[in-house]
Structures are given as structure tokens and as C-alpha cells.
Design a protein around this motif. Structure first.
Motif, PDB file in Angstrom:
ATOM      1  N   ARG A   1     -12.684  43.121  -4.850  1.00  0.00           N
ATOM      2  CA  ARG A   1     -12.947  44.098  -5.634  1.00  0.00           C
ATOM      3  C   ARG A   1     -11.955  44.322  -6.702  1.00  0.00           C
ATOM      4  NH1 ARG A   1     -13.776  47.217  -0.964  1.00  0.00           N
ATOM      5  NH2 ARG A   1     -12.840  49.049  -2.203  1.00  0.00           N
ATOM      6  N   LEU A   2     -10.604  44.456  -6.306  1.00  0.00           N
ATOM      7  CA  LEU A   2      -9.875  44.436  -7.237  1.00  0.00           C
ATOM      8  C   LEU A   2      -9.834  43.405  -8.433  1.00  0.00           C
ATOM      9  CD1 LEU A   2      -6.630  45.584  -8.136  1.00  0.00           C
ATOM     10  CD2 LEU A   2      -6.058  43.751  -6.656  1.00  0.00           C
ATOM     11  N   SER A   3     -10.056  42.062  -7.895  1.00  0.00           N
ATOM     12  CA  SER A   3     -10.033  40.939  -9.112  1.00  0.00           C
ATOM     13  C   SER A   3     -11.042  41.276 -10.078  1.00  0.00           C
ATOM     14  CB  SER A   3     -10.151  39.663  -8.168  1.00  0.00           C
ATOM     15  OG  SER A   3      -9.254  39.561  -7.350  1.00  0.00           O
ATOM     16  N   SER A   4     -12.134  41.582  -9.619  1.00  0.00           N
ATOM     17  CA  SER A   4     -13.274  41.867 -10.671  1.00  0.00           C
ATOM     18  C   SER A   4     -12.908  43.162 -11.466  1.00  0.00           C
ATOM     19  CB  SER A   4     -14.433  42.533  -9.869  1.00  0.00           C
ATOM     20  OG  SER A   4     -15.086  41.272  -9.197  1.00  0.00           O
ATOM     21  N   GLN A   5     -12.045  44.027 -11.269  1.00  0.00           N
ATOM     22  CA  GLN A   5     -11.485  44.976 -12.197  1.00  0.00           C
ATOM     23  C   GLN A   5     -10.381  44.724 -13.007  1.00  0.00           C
ATOM     24  OE1 GLN A   5     -11.741  48.867 -10.168  1.00  0.00           O
ATOM     25  NE2 GLN A   5     -13.485  48.299  -8.953  1.00  0.00           N
ATOM     26  N   LEU A   6      -9.695  43.393 -12.632  1.00  0.00           N
ATOM     27  CA  LEU A   6      -8.351  43.134 -13.622  1.00  0.00           C
ATOM     28  C   LEU A   6      -8.648  43.070 -15.009  1.00  0.00           C
ATOM     29  CD1 LEU A   6      -6.909  40.469 -11.458  1.00  0.00           C
ATOM     30  CD2 LEU A   6      -5.898  42.708 -11.643  1.00  0.00           C
ATOM     31  N   PRO A   7      -7.639  43.943 -16.018  1.00  0.00           N
ATOM     32  CA  PRO A   7      -8.282  43.663 -17.309  1.00  0.00           C
ATOM     33  C   PRO A   7      -7.875  42.180 -17.853  1.00  0.00           C
ATOM     34  CG  PRO A   7      -5.997  44.635 -17.032  1.00  0.00           C
ATOM     35  CD  PRO A   7      -6.629  44.375 -15.435  1.00  0.00           C
ATOM     36  N   ASP A   8      -9.038  41.766 -18.897  1.00  0.00           N
ATOM     37  CA  ASP A   8      -8.749  40.297 -19.328  1.00  0.00           C
ATOM     38  C   ASP A   8      -7.976  40.713 -20.836  1.00  0.00           C
ATOM     39  OD1 ASP A   8      -8.905  37.954 -19.901  1.00  0.00           O
ATOM     40  OD2 ASP A   8     -11.161  37.793 -20.637  1.00  0.00           O
ATOM     41  N   SER A   9      -7.110  39.715 -21.088  1.00  0.00           N
ATOM     42  CA  SER A   9      -6.484  39.596 -22.332  1.00  0.00           C
ATOM     43  C   SER A   9      -7.159  39.134 -23.593  1.00  0.00           C
ATOM     44  CB  SER A   9      -5.131  38.801 -22.063  1.00  0.00           C
ATOM     45  OG  SER A   9      -5.474  37.456 -21.693  1.00  0.00           O
ATOM     46  N   LYS A  10      -6.896  39.631 -24.620  1.00  0.00           N
ATOM     47  CA  LYS A  10      -7.635  39.004 -25.867  1.00  0.00           C
ATOM     48  C   LYS A  10      -6.705  37.774 -26.426  1.00  0.00           C
ATOM     49  CE  LYS A  10     -10.182  42.760 -27.299  1.00  0.00           C
ATOM     50  NZ  LYS A  10     -11.627  42.406 -26.983  1.00  0.00           N
ATOM     51  N   PRO A  11      -7.459  37.144 -27.283  1.00  0.00           N
ATOM     52  CA  PRO A  11      -6.919  35.960 -27.912  1.00  0.00           C
ATOM     53  C   PRO A  11      -5.798  36.538 -28.841  1.00  0.00           C
ATOM     54  CG  PRO A  11      -8.905  35.860 -28.934  1.00  0.00           C
ATOM     55  CD  PRO A  11      -8.883  36.962 -27.685  1.00  0.00           C
TER      56      PRO A  11
ATOM     57  N   TYR B   1     -13.175  33.195 -27.345  1.00  0.00           N
ATOM     58  CA  TYR B   1     -12.153  32.378 -27.119  1.00  0.00           C
ATOM     59  C   TYR B   1     -11.761  32.192 -25.705  1.00  0.00           C
ATOM     60  CZ  TYR B   1      -8.249  29.537 -28.048  1.00  0.00           C
ATOM     61  OH  TYR B   1      -7.210  28.572 -28.051  1.00  0.00           O
ATOM     62  N   GLN B   2     -11.397  33.278 -25.286  1.00  0.00           N
ATOM     63  CA  GLN B   2     -10.709  33.214 -23.858  1.00  0.00           C
ATOM     64  C   GLN B   2     -11.390  32.490 -22.785  1.00  0.00           C
ATOM     65  OE1 GLN B   2      -7.727  33.763 -24.446  1.00  0.00           O
ATOM     66  NE2 GLN B   2      -6.950  35.352 -23.521  1.00  0.00           N
TER      67      GLN B   2
ATOM     68  N   PRO C   1      -9.493  49.532  -5.306  1.00  0.00           N
ATOM     69  CA  PRO C   1      -8.673  48.872  -6.400  1.00  0.00           C
ATOM     70  C   PRO C   1      -8.029  49.862  -7.541  1.00  0.00           C
ATOM     71  CG  PRO C   1     -10.990  48.190  -6.273  1.00  0.00           C
ATOM     72  CD  PRO C   1     -10.737  49.368  -5.186  1.00  0.00           C
TER      73      PRO C   1
ATOM     74  N   LEU D   1      -4.423  49.558  -9.003  1.00  0.00           N
ATOM     75  CA  LEU D   1      -4.017  49.425 -10.530  1.00  0.00           C
ATOM     76  C   LEU D   1      -3.545  50.471 -11.033  1.00  0.00           C
ATOM     77  CD1 LEU D   1      -7.680  47.948 -11.295  1.00  0.00           C
ATOM     78  CD2 LEU D   1      -5.421  46.589 -11.419  1.00  0.00           C
TER      79      LEU D   1
ATOM     80  N   TYR E   1     -13.926  35.819 -11.998  1.00  0.00           N
ATOM     81  CA  TYR E   1     -13.566  37.348 -11.807  1.00  0.00           C
ATOM     82  C   TYR E   1     -13.564  38.094 -13.242  1.00  0.00           C
ATOM     83  CZ  TYR E   1     -13.038  37.031  -6.738  1.00  0.00           C
ATOM     84  OH  TYR E   1     -13.494  36.923  -5.482  1.00  0.00           O
ATOM     85  N   LEU E   2     -13.164  37.332 -14.153  1.00  0.00           N
ATOM     86  CA  LEU E   2     -12.989  37.934 -15.625  1.00  0.00           C
ATOM     87  C   LEU E   2     -13.923  37.646 -16.378  1.00  0.00           C
ATOM     88  CD1 LEU E   2      -9.224  37.320 -16.114  1.00  0.00           C
ATOM     89  CD2 LEU E   2     -10.206  39.498 -15.361  1.00  0.00           C
TER      90      LEU E   2
END
Lengths: 81, 202
Positions: free
Chosen positions: A50-60, B31-32, B126, B130, B158-159
């Protein structure tokens, strides 16, 4: 009888939605009730899922965006030539 | 007035009109994800080149795009094809099929019982994890330490919220390999949280 190692390996399949036959389901349930280490692992790995789905993604980076946009603009200019 | 590019039809129309704002939105949004696909297939050393090459095919084919799939699906397919072409060209590449050893298995004895069982955590959600900024940093560092291609697969799952089936289809790898990669990635995170619980450090 499942070993703890088997139980842990199968948790990955459970998270991915694998459907098991009756015998394997019973074995997993039985192991879950008798082994407190595996019970703890099962709860923790589901929390990690569940945590992995909520991790923030980085932007290019701005550099990447600028370079790609420039590249695409050049493609269009070249198409028109 | 800013246009709503989250509406794909508006985005496509403006891409066809050669709008720089639409290009920027396209790159910032995709892009990502495209980079993860390119890394997983062709490796991180050539991933950016693969994407730059793919932009050419994408922009050339866009006027003929029939909108039968989403724009993202269509672009992803072009990048994946370009990455596969590039992989075939490279004489040496690391394959997603080479997974190496699973360190987590050292936590079991020869009879398959825990020799190093999991420890109790103070975290139950979660959000709770976090909220702990140092732990969040440790988790991000753990993911960055995964081999590039495995990191990319974990990110797609996941992302980007790709299903297991989609990942297998895009990357053309076996279901079992993707499962192993995800399982090991989750176990790495579990051990990171455990270490933080015990030592307060990464």
C-alpha cells in the motif's frame, strides 16, 4: 505443510492477485494462524504494498523538459522543410 | 487562458497545431513513464537516446493517430518498440531475465524456517510511514539502490499503476520474472523500514 520460506514467497503472488486452489489456500491460512512471524511478515508486506502505491513520483528535470521540447520543435521544423 | 491538456483530445489537437505549451505538457506528463519503459528494455545508458529517437516517430505519425487507444498507450508502444530495436543493435545488454541472488532468503535456515524473523513495527499505515521524513528519505534511497531495470519495473507497477499483464506485454518479459522483481523490491523496502525501526537510521 508449508515452510515459512514458502509462505513468504507466496505472499508476493497473493499481492499480485493470484488465485490459489483450495488446498493451497487452506495451507496458507493454517500457516498464518500458527506462525506469528509469518503473520507479522504478511501484515508488513501488505503495508509495504500500500505504501509503494503512495510514494511520490519525481518530475523530469527542467533540463530534460527543455531539451525534449526543443528536440520536438526541431522535428516539426525539419518536417516542414 | 490555459488549456486543459488533461483532456487528451485538446492535447492532441494542440500538438498537431505545434503548440510549445502542448509539447511541454507532453514531456512533463509522460517522460518519466517513457524513461522507465526505455530503461527496463534497453538499459539506463541509452534510455534517453531511445526516447529522443522515439519523439521523431511519434511526431511523424501523430497526424495519422486514430485515437483508438489512449495517447499514452500509443506513445508508450512506440518507445517500447524503439527500445527493443536499440537493444537488438547493442552487442552487450543487461537483461531483465538476469535477476541474481535473493538476499532475503538468507533470513531462513535450511529447513525453511525464519532464522531472522521480522521485528514488530510502530507503523501501521502508509501515511504514518511517509510522515516520518527521515524514513521516507531512507525508502527513496533504497529504491534508488535497486538495479536500474528493476527500479524501472517497480516504478511502472507502483508509480504508473500499470497492471502486471501490461508490464509483461510492454516489456515482453515473463510474468514470473516481473513478480520476482516486485517481490524483491517490496522485501527491500520492508527491511529498510525494519532497520529504521531498530536503529533509527537507514
Amino acid at each position: 505443510m508449508l515452510s515459512c520460506k514458502d509462505f513468504v514467497t507466496l505472499q508476493g503472488d497473493i499481492i499480485e492477485g493470484e488465485k490459489f486452489g483450495l488446498w493451497k489456500r487452506m495451507s496458507l491460512k493454517m500457516h498464518y494462524f500458527i506462525c506469528h512471524h509469518c503473520r507479522r511478515y504478511s501484515n508488513q508486506i501488505k503495508l509495504v504494498d500500500r505504501l509503494s502505491s503512495q510514494l511520490p513520483d519525481s518530475k523530469p528535470s527542467d533540463e530534460v523538459v527543455h531539451r525534449c521540447v526543443h528536440h520536438i520543435e526541431q522535428i516539426e521544423i525539419n518536417k516542414e522543410k | 487562458m490555459k488549456k486543459d491538456y488533461s483532456n487528451e483530445a485538446v492535447l492532441i489537437d494542440d500538438l498537431l497545431l505545434q503548440s510549445s505549451d502542448a509539447y511541454r505538457y507532453l514531456v512533463e506528463s509522460y517522460y518519466q513513464s517513457l524513461n522507465r519503459v526505455a530503461v527496463a528494455i534497453a538499459g539506463s545508458a541509452v534510455a534517453d537516446e531511445v526516447i529522443q529517437e522515439a519523439w521523431i516517430s511519434i511526431m511523424k505519425a501523430l497526424p495519422k493517430f486514430e485515437r483508438r487507444s489512449s495517447l499514452k498507450t500509443w506513445i508508450t508502444r512506440i518507445v517500447a518498440n524503439e527500445a527493443k530495436r536499440r537493444r537488438r543493435k547493442e552487442s552487450r545488454h543487461i537483461s531483465l531475465e538476469d535477476l541474481g541472488n535473493d538476499d532475503f532468503l538468507s533470513r531462513f535456515d535450511n529447513s525453511g524456517h525464519w532464522s531472522k524473523p521480522p521485528v514488530q513495527w510502530d507503523f501501521s499505515t502508509p501515511e504514518h510511514i511517509l510522515d516520518e521524513s527521515e524514513l521516507k528519505r531512507c525508502i527513496e534511497a533504497t529504491l534508488k539502490k535497486l538495479p536500474d531495470q528493476q527500479q524501472a519495473v517497480f516504478g511502472l507497477r507502483y508509480l504508473e499503476n500499470y497492471s502486471l499483464t501490461d508490464i509483461c506485454n510492454i516489456l515482453e518479459v515473463s510474468d514470473s520474472n516481473v513478480r520476482v522483481i516486485l517481490h524483491r523490491g517490496r522485501n527491500r523496502l520492508l527491511e529498510t523500514i525494519e532497520r529504521f525501526q531498530v536503529t533509527g537510521e537507514c
